[in-house]
Scaffold this active site. Sequence first.
Site, PDB file in Angstrom:
ATOM      1  N   THR A 144      -0.771   7.632  -1.246  1.00 44.39           N
ATOM      2  CA  THR A 144      -2.075   7.519  -1.936  1.00 44.39           C
ATOM      3  C   THR A 144      -2.974   6.470  -1.268  1.00 44.39           C
ATOM      4  O   THR A 144      -4.179   6.441  -1.507  1.00 44.39           O
ATOM      5  CB  THR A 144      -1.879   7.093  -3.399  1.00 44.39           C
ATOM      6  OG1 THR A 144      -1.304   5.777  -3.400  1.00 44.39           O
ATOM      7  CG2 THR A 144      -0.965   8.046  -4.150  1.00 44.39           C
TER       8      THR A 144
ATOM      9  N   ASP B 186      -0.683 -12.291   9.766  1.00 42.78           N
ATOM     10  CA  ASP B 186      -0.022 -12.464  11.067  1.00 42.78           C
ATOM     11  C   ASP B 186      -0.445 -13.768  11.730  1.00 42.78           C
ATOM     12  O   ASP B 186       0.382 -14.481  12.326  1.00 42.78           O
ATOM     13  CB  ASP B 186      -0.352 -11.292  11.995  1.00 42.78           C
ATOM     14  CG  ASP B 186       0.505 -10.056  11.670  1.00 42.78           C
ATOM     15  OD1 ASP B 186       1.521 -10.212  10.981  1.00 42.78           O
ATOM     16  OD2 ASP B 186       0.111  -8.953  12.100  1.00 42.78           O
TER      17      ASP B 186
ATOM     18  N   ASP C 175      -5.757 -10.074  11.697  1.00 47.33           N
ATOM     19  CA  ASP C 175      -4.851 -10.002  10.551  1.00 47.33           C
ATOM     20  C   ASP C 175      -4.520 -11.418  10.085  1.00 47.33           C
ATOM     21  O   ASP C 175      -3.819 -12.163  10.785  1.00 47.33           O
ATOM     22  CB  ASP C 175      -3.568  -9.248  10.946  1.00 47.33           C
ATOM     23  CG  ASP C 175      -2.679  -9.000   9.737  1.00 47.33           C
ATOM     24  OD1 ASP C 175      -2.287  -9.993   9.087  1.00 47.33           O
ATOM     25  OD2 ASP C 175      -2.406  -7.840   9.445  1.00 47.33           O
TER      26      ASP C 175
ATOM     27  N   ARG D 221       0.838  -1.190   0.000  1.00 46.65           N
ATOM     28  CA  ARG D 221       0.000   0.000   0.000  1.00 46.65           C
ATOM     29  C   ARG D 221       0.879   1.248   0.000  1.00 46.65           C
ATOM     30  O   ARG D 221       1.694   1.423   0.914  1.00 46.65           O
ATOM     31  CB  ARG D 221      -0.902  -0.018   1.238  1.00 46.65           C
ATOM     32  CG  ARG D 221      -1.949   1.079   1.207  1.00 46.65           C
ATOM     33  CD  ARG D 221      -2.588   1.190   2.561  1.00 46.65           C
ATOM     34  NE  ARG D 221      -3.493   0.074   2.810  1.00 46.65           N
ATOM     35  CZ  ARG D 221      -4.784   0.222   3.048  1.00 46.65           C
ATOM     36  NH1 ARG D 221      -5.322   1.413   3.098  1.00 46.65           N
ATOM     37  NH2 ARG D 221      -5.534  -0.811   3.280  1.00 46.65           N
TER      38      ARG D 221
HETATM   39  N1  URA Z   1      -6.677  -7.970   6.157  1.00 43.44           N
HETATM   40  C1  URA Z   1      -6.701  -8.802   7.225  1.00 43.44           C
HETATM   41  O1  URA Z   1      -5.821  -9.631   7.398  1.00 43.44           O
HETATM   42  N2  URA Z   1      -7.731  -8.695   8.093  1.00 43.44           N
HETATM   43  C2  URA Z   1      -8.731  -7.807   7.930  1.00 43.44           C
HETATM   44  O2  URA Z   1      -9.654  -7.780   8.743  1.00 43.44           O
HETATM   45  C3  URA Z   1      -8.673  -6.943   6.813  1.00 43.44           C
HETATM   46  C4  URA Z   1      -7.630  -7.043   5.939  1.00 43.44           C
END
Ligand code: URA
Length: 209
Positions: A108, A203, A200, A104
């Site tokens: 922007t 993770d 996530d 990302r």
């Molecule tokens: N990416 C993730 O790993 N979890 C989310 O909730 C949104 C994007």
Amino acid sequence: MAKVYVFDHPLIQHKLTYIRDKSTGTKDFRELVDEVATLMAFEITRDMTLEDVTVETPVGPAQSKILTGKKMGIIPILRAGIGMVDGILKLIPAAKVGHIGLYRDPETLQPVEYYVKLPSDVEERDFIVVDPMLATGGSAVEAINSLKKRGGKHIKFMCLVAAPEGVKVLQDAHPDVDIYIAALDEKLNDHGYIVPGLGDAGDRLFGTK
Ligand code: URA
């Protein structure tokens, strides 16, 4: 307009509950994602085409069916998409695996491609682009742009959990790409996380938190 399929098979929903649970550790999380990816691959391949063959059973000839052998490709969006690849390959072992990496842009906030490696015969393959989470939809849209730019034509998108916002963004950008999800959640929060989601995905898959 792209169709959206929510797989409500009891096994998928059961396993997804444990995937969501914050007390599920990395090993179990990874195994469960792998299992759900296999179950989703079973559903997503329902439209595979078959041809008639005759096979000799020990008792005599049988009219039967085999897959026409259309070439498939799986494209995980790095890095969390990798967690779904092996589960799909269990059912489609001849599929080739391409990779698309996006980051990302801090200014922007738009996804930018940093790595793309696809099978050489892109134009001949049917693709499943995979990412466990369809949140804002930005990465999915950009990954599919990337694939189309290189000749990809028949594309499906598969994820575990989607937010309605991401589904809309993807449908608007790629009306030809059907979306396959295990659960459609409530919304995105201010940090772009799906609520309630599972946290996530990268993770939790790789134990990096
Ligand atoms: N990416 C993730 O790993 N979890 C989310 O909730 C949104 C994007």
